[in-house]
Design an enzyme around this catalytic site. Structure first.
Site, PDB file in Angstrom:
ATOM      1  N   GLY A 358       0.832  -1.280  -0.168  1.00  0.00           N
ATOM      2  CA  GLY A 358       0.022  -0.093  -0.046  1.00  0.00           C
ATOM      3  C   GLY A 358       0.884   1.146  -0.156  1.00  0.00           C
ATOM      4  O   GLY A 358       2.123   1.036  -0.084  1.00  0.00           O
ATOM      5  N   CYS A 359       0.248   2.467  -0.026  1.00  0.00           N
ATOM      6  CA  CYS A 359       0.830   3.679  -0.139  1.00  0.00           C
ATOM      7  C   CYS A 359       1.911   3.714   1.198  1.00  0.00           C
ATOM      8  O   CYS A 359       2.841   4.675   1.331  1.00  0.00           O
ATOM      9  CB  CYS A 359       0.071   4.758  -0.123  1.00  0.00           C
ATOM     10  SG  CYS A 359      -1.123   5.335   1.106  1.00  0.00           S
ATOM     11  N   THR A 360       1.618   3.156   2.311  1.00  0.00           N
ATOM     12  CA  THR A 360       2.322   3.325   3.613  1.00  0.00           C
ATOM     13  C   THR A 360       3.132   2.133   4.047  1.00  0.00           C
ATOM     14  O   THR A 360       3.759   2.072   5.014  1.00  0.00           O
ATOM     15  CB  THR A 360       1.233   3.614   4.727  1.00  0.00           C
ATOM     16  OG1 THR A 360       0.510   2.285   4.922  1.00  0.00           O
ATOM     17  CG2 THR A 360       0.512   4.714   4.707  1.00  0.00           C
ATOM     18  N   GLY A 361       3.229   1.316   3.044  1.00  0.00           N
ATOM     19  CA  GLY A 361       4.120   0.022   3.227  1.00  0.00           C
ATOM     20  C   GLY A 361       3.383  -1.245   2.942  1.00  0.00           C
ATOM     21  O   GLY A 361       2.275  -1.098   2.240  1.00  0.00           O
TER      22      GLY A 361
END
Length: 385
Positions: A358-361
């Site tokens: 995802g965009c956060t990891g």
């Protein structure tokens, strides 16, 4: 007898005059600097020493140059300079030293201090050189404590702690959370990005979202170099206070690291940083923090983490995936290196899952109806908090 009395009176009046000028009547910290070996020459090093000496610090310059306000200890070369520095430290003739390299033992690493450009705020980077542990995650957990020690010794009574989003961040987060639950006094930072959390990203580095940024030494070293020389093209470190003091349990030498590329302003900052640590009695702070962390179960947490890691690596059995399902529910907070193991742990209990980014990891994807059960299974297996 009269001569000795006159010398004592003169010395006393000099100390009073210096106290009035500096605003402090405390004993001056004595900090040594090895100046030979800089890529910018000795003149650069002694300029930093002279600037720091004007702020109420006794600076001992180890090299070949002299400057007003600085005590020069003459040596022939860099090797002799290092020997002299260690001799001064061993004999307690100086309180600390600033140097361009030092062979710290395993278990000791340095806490740098940089100026973040977004808000002009100082941030402790834990750590920047040295090796806290041969185990990456254990090292980062210890780095958080080292960062707290440095910050508290410099007068920050309640420093906020964030973790850089690198390999090991999530496992470090879990361990630090356990320490906090067990009573260790730690205040977590919050990302300034919309999704928050104490695992911080590049934006947070620039904004100084945490007082202490926890990471591995290699990442910390790169961050320090970038923050100190981004305006100069990398050849001259112009901003910040260098790579900091070596800290570790039982270690009691105040050795501060700078780079061969460090400019006079950074050298000045490193000497001032050393003086702050002396005034703040860093080793008393360290003893107190290590005792508090151990009381909160630090040794047990590190041991359990190692045992869990060894157990996971010994599981060689092949796990078969359950029947495929539509997976739209995202579970974040798992370590990238644990991602596939986490997915297989869900397969073992009959929950179909896939890995993703995802965009956060890293994320684990499951069916919406299985989210709660999957979160509980991952938490029980130690993959998320």
């Amino acid at each position: 007898m009269a001569k000795n009395l006159n010398e004592l009176v003169a010395s006393t009046f000099l100390e009073i005059a210096e106290g009035i000028e500096s605003g402090s009547f405390a004993a001056k910290p004595k900090i040594a600097l090895t100046g030979m070996g800089s890529e910018h020459g000795e003149a650069n090093a002694i300029a930093g020493a002279q600037a720091a000496a004007k702020t109420g610090i006794d600076v001992y310059y180890i090299g070949t140059l002299e400057a007003e306000g600085v005590t020069t200890i003459h040596v022939a070369d860099e090797e002799e300079g290092h020997k002299k520095m260690e001799e001064l430290l061993d004999k307690k003739e100086v309180d600390g030293a600033v140097t361009m390299h030092f062979p710290f033992p395993i278990g000791v690493s340095t806490v740098g201090r940089s100026l973040t450009p977004g808000m002009g705020k100082s941030m402790y980077i834990a750590t920047t050189t040295g090796t806290s542990s041969a185990d990456r995650i254990e090292g980062m957990i210890k780095n958080a404590i080292y960062g707290i020690i440095a910050a508290k010794a410099c007068g920050k009574t309640n420093p906020t702690v964030g973790i850089l989003n690198v390999d090991g961040a999530r496992q470090t987060e879990i361990a630090l959370g356990q320490l906090k639950e067990n009573g260790y006094d730690i205040t977590f930072a919050e990302s300034k990005r919309a999704d928050g959390g104490l695992v911080l990203r590049g934006n947070d580095v620039l904004m100084g979202s945490a007082d202490i940024m926890v990471c591995d030494s290699l990442s910390g070293n790169i961050m320090t170099k970038m923050l100190s020389s981004f305006n100069t093209g990398g050849s001259y470190e112009a901003i910040g206070d260098g790579y900091g003091p070596g800290i570790g349990e039982g270690y009691d030498k105040l050795v501060m690291i700078i780079s061969r590329a460090s400019g006079a302003p950074v050298i000045e900052g490193a000497i001032k940083y050393a003086a702050e640590l002396v005034r703040g009695d860093i080793w008393a702070v360290a003893e107190k923090e290590f005792a508090a962390a151990k009381k909160a179960g630090l040794d047990e947490i590190l041991k359990a983490r190692k045992e869990a890691s060894a157990g996971k690596s010994s599981e060689a059995e092949e796990v078969k995936a359950p029947p495929k399902e539509v997976v739209t529910s995202q579970i974040a907070g798992i370590e990238i290196m644990d991602l596939e193991d986490g997915v297989q742990s869900l397969w073992k209990v009959g929950i179909y899952a896939e890995s993703g980014m995802g965009c956060t990891g890293p994320i684990v994807l499951v069916n919406e109806s299985k989210t709660e059960a999957a979160v509980e299974a991952l938490r029980k297996a130690g993959y998320i908090q």
